[in-house]
Design an enzyme around this catalytic site. Sequence first.
Site, PDB file in Angstrom:
ATOM      1  N   ASN A 142      29.436  28.425 -53.755  1.00  0.00           N
ATOM      2  CA  ASN A 142      29.091  29.343 -52.663  1.00  0.00           C
ATOM      3  C   ASN A 142      27.627  29.197 -52.252  1.00  0.00           C
ATOM      4  O   ASN A 142      27.318  29.156 -51.056  1.00  0.00           O
ATOM      5  CB  ASN A 142      29.356  30.794 -53.066  1.00  0.00           C
ATOM      6  CG  ASN A 142      30.783  31.209 -52.847  1.00  0.00           C
ATOM      7  OD1 ASN A 142      31.492  30.640 -52.025  1.00  0.00           O
ATOM      8  ND2 ASN A 142      31.215  32.210 -53.579  1.00  0.00           N
ATOM      9  N   ASP A 179      36.768  34.921 -58.646  1.00  0.00           N
ATOM     10  CA  ASP A 179      37.249  33.579 -58.983  1.00  0.00           C
ATOM     11  C   ASP A 179      38.113  33.604 -60.241  1.00  0.00           C
ATOM     12  O   ASP A 179      38.190  32.630 -60.977  1.00  0.00           O
ATOM     13  CB  ASP A 179      36.073  32.621 -59.149  1.00  0.00           C
ATOM     14  CG  ASP A 179      35.171  32.986 -60.314  1.00  0.00           C
ATOM     15  OD1 ASP A 179      35.127  34.165 -60.690  1.00  0.00           O
ATOM     16  OD2 ASP A 179      34.498  32.077 -60.853  1.00  0.00           O
ATOM     17  N   ASP A 235      35.816  29.681 -50.249  1.00  0.00           N
ATOM     18  CA  ASP A 235      37.185  30.056 -49.856  1.00  0.00           C
ATOM     19  C   ASP A 235      38.134  28.874 -49.976  1.00  0.00           C
ATOM     20  O   ASP A 235      39.285  29.023 -50.413  1.00  0.00           O
ATOM     21  CB  ASP A 235      37.204  30.600 -48.431  1.00  0.00           C
ATOM     22  CG  ASP A 235      36.574  31.973 -48.316  1.00  0.00           C
ATOM     23  OD1 ASP A 235      36.268  32.599 -49.361  1.00  0.00           O
ATOM     24  OD2 ASP A 235      36.375  32.431 -47.164  1.00  0.00           O
ATOM     25  N   HIS A 275      30.114  30.134 -48.146  1.00  0.00           N
ATOM     26  CA  HIS A 275      31.315  30.892 -48.527  1.00  0.00           C
ATOM     27  C   HIS A 275      32.607  30.269 -48.018  1.00  0.00           C
ATOM     28  O   HIS A 275      33.652  30.430 -48.637  1.00  0.00           O
ATOM     29  CB  HIS A 275      31.190  32.346 -48.084  1.00  0.00           C
ATOM     30  CG  HIS A 275      30.161  33.092 -48.880  1.00  0.00           C
ATOM     31  ND1 HIS A 275      30.412  33.566 -50.147  1.00  0.00           N
ATOM     32  CD2 HIS A 275      28.876  33.396 -48.619  1.00  0.00           C
ATOM     33  CE1 HIS A 275      29.330  34.147 -50.625  1.00  0.00           C
ATOM     34  NE2 HIS A 275      28.377  34.056 -49.715  1.00  0.00           N
ATOM     35  N   ASP A 298      39.422  31.061 -65.004  1.00  0.00           N
ATOM     36  CA  ASP A 298      38.154  31.427 -64.377  1.00  0.00           C
ATOM     37  C   ASP A 298      37.496  30.136 -63.898  1.00  0.00           C
ATOM     38  O   ASP A 298      37.365  29.191 -64.670  1.00  0.00           O
ATOM     39  CB  ASP A 298      37.259  32.139 -65.396  1.00  0.00           C
ATOM     40  CG  ASP A 298      35.993  32.685 -64.772  1.00  0.00           C
ATOM     41  OD1 ASP A 298      36.092  33.582 -63.920  1.00  0.00           O
ATOM     42  OD2 ASP A 298      34.905  32.199 -65.141  1.00  0.00           O
TER      43      ASP A 298
END
Length: 180
Positions: free
Chosen positions: A74, A109, A83, A79, A66
């Site tokens: 973000n 994630d 990514d 974003h 995680d």
Amino acid sequence: MDLAPYLAAVGVPLLGWSAHTTWLTRRLATARRDPLTGLLTRDGFTSRAERLIRSRAGRTTVLLIDLDDFKHVNDTYGHAAGDAVLAATADRLAAWCGSAGVAARLGGDEFAAIVVDSDERLADLHAALHEPVPFKGQLLDVGASTGASHPAALLLTEALSAADRDMYTRKPDGRTARRR
């Protein structure tokens, strides 16, 4: 006797069925891959991981990964930066697994992997997942919490649950609350 009409009558449907089967197989393979990272999705991972556990019982390690503070990436950088972090994490995880394992993006994630004989290489994964990610001329600091389990039984769900518990004990902020 001329066989051409019979061969055409049989061949045309067979060709159609073959093309349709190929198309369906490709669609299924695409559905089992995450479009951003190229890793397997949960469904694709589950079937491959269960086969690996059965075939290499006692030698597999199930990992749950995680990303730490992913929301901050973000929110701060956008974003597209998130990514980039997800794609870099996927590349690093897949490279670490190599041919001895299978990696997946379970969603958001959260990543998973199953590998054979990995105990001595876990420190390498930890280091790789903490390397900064280049994004638009800057380096984004990233981190990840990793939980591991060695399936005593042949049940992937139990191994993932144990890895999840282990991962939350390693979270940097001491978070132990369950998500969802």
